[in-house]
Design a protein around this motif. Structure first.
Motif, PDB file in Angstrom:
ATOM      1  N   THR A 156       0.855  -1.188   0.000  1.00  0.00           N
ATOM      2  CA  THR A 156       0.000   0.000   0.000  1.00  0.00           C
ATOM      3  C   THR A 156       0.884   1.228   0.000  1.00  0.00           C
ATOM      4  O   THR A 156       2.015   1.210   0.484  1.00  0.00           O
ATOM      5  N   GLY A 157       0.328   2.322  -0.535  1.00  0.00           N
ATOM      6  CA  GLY A 157       1.085   3.564  -0.592  1.00  0.00           C
ATOM      7  C   GLY A 157       1.868   3.649  -1.874  1.00  0.00           C
ATOM      8  O   GLY A 157       2.135   2.656  -2.548  1.00  0.00           O
ATOM      9  N   SER A 158       2.204   4.856  -2.252  1.00  0.00           N
ATOM     10  CA  SER A 158       3.000   5.067  -3.461  1.00  0.00           C
ATOM     11  C   SER A 158       4.307   5.722  -3.079  1.00  0.00           C
ATOM     12  O   SER A 158       4.392   6.506  -2.148  1.00  0.00           O
ATOM     13  N   SER A 159       5.341   5.365  -3.799  1.00  0.00           N
ATOM     14  CA  SER A 159       6.657   5.905  -3.481  1.00  0.00           C
ATOM     15  C   SER A 159       7.565   5.743  -4.684  1.00  0.00           C
ATOM     16  O   SER A 159       7.389   4.833  -5.493  1.00  0.00           O
ATOM     17  N   ALA A 160       8.518   6.644  -4.787  1.00  0.00           N
ATOM     18  CA  ALA A 160       9.543   6.463  -5.809  1.00  0.00           C
ATOM     19  C   ALA A 160      10.363   5.235  -5.462  1.00  0.00           C
ATOM     20  O   ALA A 160      10.495   4.866  -4.304  1.00  0.00           O
ATOM     21  N   GLN A 161      10.897   4.597  -6.471  1.00  0.00           N
ATOM     22  CA  GLN A 161      11.742   3.407  -6.283  1.00  0.00           C
ATOM     23  C   GLN A 161      10.992   2.317  -5.510  1.00  0.00           C
ATOM     24  O   GLN A 161      11.539   1.674  -4.619  1.00  0.00           O
ATOM     25  N   THR A 162       9.701   2.074  -5.865  1.00  0.00           N
ATOM     26  CA  THR A 162       8.873   1.133  -5.110  1.00  0.00           C
ATOM     27  C   THR A 162       9.471  -0.265  -5.093  1.00  0.00           C
ATOM     28  O   THR A 162       9.539  -0.904  -4.037  1.00  0.00           O
ATOM     29  N   ASP A 163       9.915  -0.789  -6.238  1.00  0.00           N
ATOM     30  CA  ASP A 163      10.474  -2.135  -6.267  1.00  0.00           C
ATOM     31  C   ASP A 163      11.728  -2.228  -5.410  1.00  0.00           C
ATOM     32  O   ASP A 163      11.951  -3.219  -4.712  1.00  0.00           O
ATOM     33  N   PHE A 164      12.546  -1.166  -5.449  1.00  0.00           N
ATOM     34  CA  PHE A 164      13.755  -1.152  -4.638  1.00  0.00           C
ATOM     35  C   PHE A 164      13.401  -1.180  -3.155  1.00  0.00           C
ATOM     36  O   PHE A 164      14.001  -1.924  -2.368  1.00  0.00           O
ATOM     37  N   LYS A 165      12.399  -0.386  -2.768  1.00  0.00           N
ATOM     38  CA  LYS A 165      11.999  -0.336  -1.367  1.00  0.00           C
ATOM     39  C   LYS A 165      11.443  -1.680  -0.925  1.00  0.00           C
ATOM     40  O   LYS A 165      11.736  -2.152   0.175  1.00  0.00           O
ATOM     41  N   LYS A 166      10.613  -2.299  -1.772  1.00  0.00           N
ATOM     42  CA  LYS A 166      10.037  -3.583  -1.405  1.00  0.00           C
ATOM     43  C   LYS A 166      11.130  -4.619  -1.205  1.00  0.00           C
ATOM     44  O   LYS A 166      11.098  -5.389  -0.236  1.00  0.00           O
ATOM     45  N   ASN A 167      12.104  -4.628  -2.096  1.00  0.00           N
ATOM     46  CA  ASN A 167      13.201  -5.578  -1.979  1.00  0.00           C
ATOM     47  C   ASN A 167      13.984  -5.354  -0.692  1.00  0.00           C
ATOM     48  O   ASN A 167      14.332  -6.300   0.018  1.00  0.00           O
ATOM     49  N   PHE A 168      14.247  -4.076  -0.366  1.00  0.00           N
ATOM     50  CA  PHE A 168      15.010  -3.797   0.846  1.00  0.00           C
ATOM     51  C   PHE A 168      14.204  -4.139   2.091  1.00  0.00           C
ATOM     52  O   PHE A 168      14.703  -4.803   3.008  1.00  0.00           O
ATOM     53  N   LEU A 169      12.939  -3.711   2.145  1.00  0.00           N
ATOM     54  CA  LEU A 169      12.164  -3.831   3.370  1.00  0.00           C
ATOM     55  C   LEU A 169      11.813  -5.270   3.722  1.00  0.00           C
ATOM     56  O   LEU A 169      11.761  -5.639   4.890  1.00  0.00           O
ATOM     57  N   VAL A 170      11.536  -6.093   2.716  1.00  0.00           N
ATOM     58  CA  VAL A 170      11.070  -7.450   3.024  1.00  0.00           C
ATOM     59  C   VAL A 170      12.112  -8.512   2.694  1.00  0.00           C
ATOM     60  O   VAL A 170      11.930  -9.669   3.034  1.00  0.00           O
TER      61      VAL A 170
END
Length: 351
Positions: A156-170
């Motif tokens: 949920t939510g929108s952000s720049a570099q979404t795929d990068f953030k998802k990879n880092f966070l999870v």
């Protein structure tokens, strides 16, 4: 007003910081302030299960370990690299807080820019969750959440570099968390019993049951009269941190000397470190009197609050977690680009 806000946030933090045993957390917090004297303008802290392990601020300008296990498990150049990254974050945050003030037509006053990101891992179910928040003056301006249960992803939510953030966070964050939990097991799972004492300023003052030096934080302090739990005339204080990483708490009972002679009063302390409860009987032999007790306790509270705010800045976490748990999201902005993408959670100085 500022002191009251920090106290409220601190109380929220203590309320929400008790997580279930199966859930492990890693959190990173960076806070920039403007117009607040006597504290660093920029602070970053990393925590595992609520225990600070990395710290940087704009006064010392270097990243330092807060746990012995963190010092032992990294390569010799880790802190040098992290200090460099933290310095870049500091400049980026200061720039962003200046831009935010211009965007909201603010020319002075007290302002804060906060970023908290991290992950949670349930070591029983295997589910993971990541989050990345930005807040300005206590209002959400950007948020991103991602959760993985089994092979199913939700975001949920929108952000720049979404795929990068998802990879880092999870992925990366969870890997770091598991590694840190392994190295910090002796620290995170340790149990230290409390020292309990009955304190009183003078015979007409309330009697305080004071427990200190215990870990983990969860504890129960209760009063009994003739074996029955007592709730009237009882004041339970906040659980506060000691400078050595342990905790303290006090509970006060207002009782007259006459009632003490007629009834049997006891203070009972329950903690996971104890094989049996600590029970203190309210009698002259047990009570320690000190005319300066109120002043000493005030100093202890100040030390605890300063430790919490300046050493780990975890009050910021409590504020964000409270908003998340309550579903609160008061402010958002369509101008997502107003935040410098270089200060995103995935490029933290507190790895």
């Amino acid at each position: 007003m500022v002191k009251m806000e920090w106290k409220l946030v601190l109380l929220i933090l203590y309320h929400v910081s008790c997580t279930f045993a199966a859930i492990n957390t890693m959190q990173f917090v960076c806070t920039a302030t403007s117009g607040v004297p006597d504290i660093p303008e920029f602070v970053c802290v990393g925590m595992v299960d609520g225990n600070p392990f990395s710290y940087y601020d704009s006064n010392i300008r270097r990243m330092i370990p807060k746990q012995e296990w963190k010092s032992n498990e990294v390569d010799p150049h880790y802190f040098e690299r992290s200090t460099h990254h933290c310095y870049k974050e500091e400049q980026s945050f200061k720039n962003n807080i200046t831009l935010a003030m211009k965007q909201f037509n603010q020319t002075g006053g007290i302002h804060t820019l906060q970023n908290m990101f991290g992950c949670e891992w349930d070591d029983e179910t295997g589910s993971t969750e990541g989050y990345d928040w930005y807040g300005y003056d206590g209002e959400d301006v950007q948020a991103y959440y991602v959760k993985k249960i089994g092979a199913q992803w939700t975001a949920t939510g929108s952000s720049a570099q979404t795929d990068f953030k998802k990879n880092f966070l999870v992925e990366q964050c969870i890997g770091l968390l598991k590694n840190y939990v392994l190295h910090a097991k002796s620290t995170l799972k340790r149990k230290v019993p409390p020292e309990v004492a009955l304190l009183q300023k003078d015979p007409s003052s309330p009697v305080t049951c004071h427990a200190t030096g215990f870990y983990p934080r969860g504890i129960s302090v209760s009063w009994q009269r003739d074996g029955e739990d007592l709730h009237e005339d009882v004041e339970l204080g906040e659980t506060l941190p000691n400078i050595d990483g342990t905790f303290q708490i006090r509970s006060s009972l207002r009782v007259s000397p006459e009632d003490m002679k007629i009834h049997k009063y006891t203070c009972t302390v329950q903690h996971s470190s104890l094989h049996q409860d600590v029970v203190k009987g309210l009698n002259e032999e047990e009570i320690k009197r000190n005319p300066d007790f109120d002043n000493l306790h005030h100093i202890t509270i100040v030390i605890g609050v300063v430790t919490a705010l300046l050493l780990s800045v975890t009050a910021v976490i409590g504020f964000f977690v409270w908003k998340r748990k309550s579903g609160y999201s008061k402010a958002t902005t369509s101008d997502q680009g107003s935040l410098d993408s270089q200060s995103s959670g995935g490029d933290s100085c507190l790895e």
